[in-house]
Design an enzyme around this catalytic site. Structure first.
Site, mmCIF file in Angstrom:
data_model
loop_
_atom_site.group_PDB
_atom_site.id
_atom_site.type_symbol
_atom_site.label_atom_id
_atom_site.label_comp_id
_atom_site.label_asym_id
_atom_site.label_seq_id
_atom_site.Cartn_x
_atom_site.Cartn_y
_atom_site.Cartn_z
ATOM 1 N N ARG A 60 -3.478 2.818 14.455
ATOM 2 C CA ARG A 60 -4.898 3.014 14.123
ATOM 3 C C ARG A 60 -5.485 1.777 13.449
ATOM 4 O O ARG A 60 -6.561 1.297 13.813
ATOM 5 C CB ARG A 60 -5.063 4.180 13.148
ATOM 6 C CG ARG A 60 -4.643 5.523 13.670
ATOM 7 C CD ARG A 60 -4.881 6.536 12.570
ATOM 8 N NE ARG A 60 -4.327 7.828 12.869
ATOM 9 C CZ ARG A 60 -3.063 8.189 12.620
ATOM 10 N NH1 ARG A 60 -2.211 7.326 12.079
ATOM 11 N NH2 ARG A 60 -2.642 9.403 12.910
ATOM 12 N N ARG A 65 2.703 -3.783 4.268
ATOM 13 C CA ARG A 65 3.551 -3.589 3.098
ATOM 14 C C ARG A 65 4.238 -4.914 2.813
ATOM 15 O O ARG A 65 4.525 -5.676 3.746
ATOM 16 C CB ARG A 65 4.641 -2.533 3.372
ATOM 17 C CG ARG A 65 4.145 -1.103 3.400
ATOM 18 C CD ARG A 65 3.752 -0.606 2.003
ATOM 19 N NE ARG A 65 3.338 0.769 1.995
ATOM 20 C CZ ARG A 65 2.074 1.181 2.029
ATOM 21 N NH1 ARG A 65 1.090 0.309 2.084
ATOM 22 N NH2 ARG A 65 1.780 2.475 1.978
ATOM 23 N N ASP A 116 -2.479 -8.603 0.741
ATOM 24 C CA ASP A 116 -2.950 -7.474 -0.068
ATOM 25 C C ASP A 116 -1.768 -6.676 -0.597
ATOM 26 O O ASP A 116 -1.934 -5.805 -1.441
ATOM 27 C CB ASP A 116 -3.857 -6.573 0.785
ATOM 28 C CG ASP A 116 -4.482 -5.435 -0.019
ATOM 29 O OD1 ASP A 116 -4.983 -5.710 -1.128
ATOM 30 O OD2 ASP A 116 -4.461 -4.280 0.447
ATOM 31 N N GLU A 142 5.212 -4.576 -6.374
ATOM 32 C CA GLU A 142 3.841 -4.508 -6.928
ATOM 33 C C GLU A 142 3.849 -3.688 -8.219
ATOM 34 O O GLU A 142 4.589 -2.707 -8.303
ATOM 35 C CB GLU A 142 2.910 -3.808 -5.928
ATOM 36 C CG GLU A 142 2.736 -4.559 -4.647
ATOM 37 C CD GLU A 142 1.932 -3.751 -3.616
ATOM 38 O OE1 GLU A 142 1.380 -2.683 -3.973
ATOM 39 O OE2 GLU A 142 1.872 -4.178 -2.473
ATOM 40 N N HIS A 173 -3.557 -5.005 -3.645
ATOM 41 C CA HIS A 173 -3.355 -3.801 -2.814
ATOM 42 C C HIS A 173 -4.590 -2.901 -2.897
ATOM 43 O O HIS A 173 -4.523 -1.776 -3.375
ATOM 44 C CB HIS A 173 -2.093 -3.034 -3.258
ATOM 45 C CG HIS A 173 -1.619 -2.043 -2.231
ATOM 46 N ND1 HIS A 173 -0.310 -1.653 -2.124
ATOM 47 C CD2 HIS A 173 -2.289 -1.352 -1.272
ATOM 48 C CE1 HIS A 173 -0.182 -0.770 -1.143
ATOM 49 N NE2 HIS A 173 -1.383 -0.567 -0.620
HETATM 50 C C1 8YV Z 1 -2.563 3.399 -1.078
HETATM 51 C C2 8YV Z 1 -1.947 2.549 1.068
HETATM 52 O O1 8YV Z 1 -2.185 4.642 -0.678
HETATM 53 O O2 8YV Z 1 -2.673 4.306 2.445
HETATM 54 C C3 8YV Z 1 -1.776 3.524 2.156
HETATM 55 O O3 8YV Z 1 -0.695 3.523 2.762
HETATM 56 O O4 8YV Z 1 -1.163 1.683 0.890
HETATM 57 C C4 8YV Z 1 -3.085 2.671 0.127
HETATM 58 O O5 8YV Z 1 -4.184 3.283 0.678
HETATM 59 C C5 8YV Z 1 -3.497 3.502 -2.194
HETATM 60 O O6 8YV Z 1 -3.504 2.265 -2.806
HETATM 61 C C6 8YV Z 1 -3.087 4.538 -3.232
HETATM 62 O O7 8YV Z 1 -1.855 4.240 -3.773
#
Ligand code: 8YV
Length: 295
Positions: free
Chosen positions: A136, A214, A238, A243, A261
């Site tokens: 997506r 990631r 990002d 982290e 992030h």
């Molecule tokens: C985090 C993300 O979830 O959706 C994801 O996989 O990495 C982000 O949207 C958001 O930072 C909350 O932890």
């Protein structure tokens, strides 16, 4: 107190094991947010756990195999964040290649008036861009990039119906053919270290990497070395390993753009992610089908 469920706050000690065993026995669902590991030890400490409702599309830190084995359902928040994540990926690419942050400082500090025009930057028009992962988010990134007169290549498990875009099954081969890599695969063991030293080398010293996926998808050591030695032109990141305590060497590099992030971090999207997480919790407690089940 919610109409369908009672909420227990996460302990201030930040350790789930500090929840009393009585409460642990009561808990049937987790509203999970964060990127810490949720594995065997935690799941097994909650004997009546049936649902982990994740706030986020990525669920790489949740041991889904163990959850499935125990009959625990996992849900995530896909779709509602796709546009924002793709928008920030494009923003990072433009910001890095035009050095928007450095140019802004040039104006603020008075250097423009003192020293004149800003050093010339680089274009993205006409460049070949390799999207790593055409799910997506990768798709939304590629759709946006098309409007910038770029040539789209992609690396994915299977070929998609995307006329004009070049499908690759060999990531190193794709890296040799493109100028820019946009990383948009899911995290987890399958993609760990996918952007390896070989891929970075194949991209070459005029190459650029944007990572919205990631930290684990990249060989960070190889990336830092390539940036330090200018074997790679730049990177916009990002996401990182460990982290928010990222490798200190990143902050010393002038050829990286660093983000905390925050791809999904808009008021609108975070509201929609929270709503979807609550819909999954409500569906579970009402005995209805889950909205976005993972397993
Ligand atoms: C985090 C993300 O979830 O959706 C994801 O996989 O990495 C982000 O949207 C958001 O930072 C909350 O932890």
């Amino acid at each position: 107190m919610h109409a369908l469920f009672e909420v227990h706050q996460f302990p201030s000690t930040n350790n789930v094991m500090d929840i009393s065993s009585d409460v642990r026995e009561d808990i049937r669902a987790f509203a999970f947010k964060g990127h810490a590991a949720l594995g065997v030890e935690i799941m097994d400490a909650f004997p009546n756990l049936e649902l982990i409702a994740n706030y986020g599309v990525g669920f790489d830190t949740i041991d889904v195999a163990h959850a499935s084995k125990k009959g625990i359902k996992v849900t995530n928040t896909p779709d509602v964040l796709t546009d924002d994540v793709a928008d920030l990926a494009i923003g990072m690419l433009l910001s890095l290649t035009r050095d928007i942050v450095g140019a802004s400082d040039w104006v603020r500090s008075g250097t423009w008036a003192k020293s004149g025009a800003y050093p010339l930057q680089r274009t993205i028009s006409g460049k070949s861009i390799g999207v790593v992962g055409l799910g997506r988010i990768g798709r939304a990134i590629a759709d946006r990039l098309q409007a910038f007169n770029t040539h789209i290549h992609y690396f994915a498990r299977s070929e998609k119906d995307t006329p004009g875009w070049v499908f690759h099954t060999d990531l190193i081969d794709m890296a040799k053919k493109v100028d820019i890599l946009m990383v948009a695969v899911s995290g987890g063991p399958q993609t760990s270290g996918l952007i390896s030293k070989e891929v970075i080398d194949a991209l070459g010293n005029d190459g650029v990497i944007v990572n919205s996926a990631r930290g684990t998808t990249l060989d960070e050591e190889a990336l830092i070395q390539a940036l330090q030695t200018h074997q790679l032109r730049g990177a916009a990141l990002d996401v990182f390993n460990n982290e928010p305590h990222i490798d200190e060497r990143f902050s010393k590099l002038s050829n990286v753009l660093l983000q905390p992030h925050q791809s999904s971090g808009t008021i609108e999207t975070r509201k929609n992610m929270g709503a979807l997480q609550r819909q999954n919790l409500s569906a579970f407690f009402a005995g209805d089908p889950l909205v976005t089940a993972v397993n």
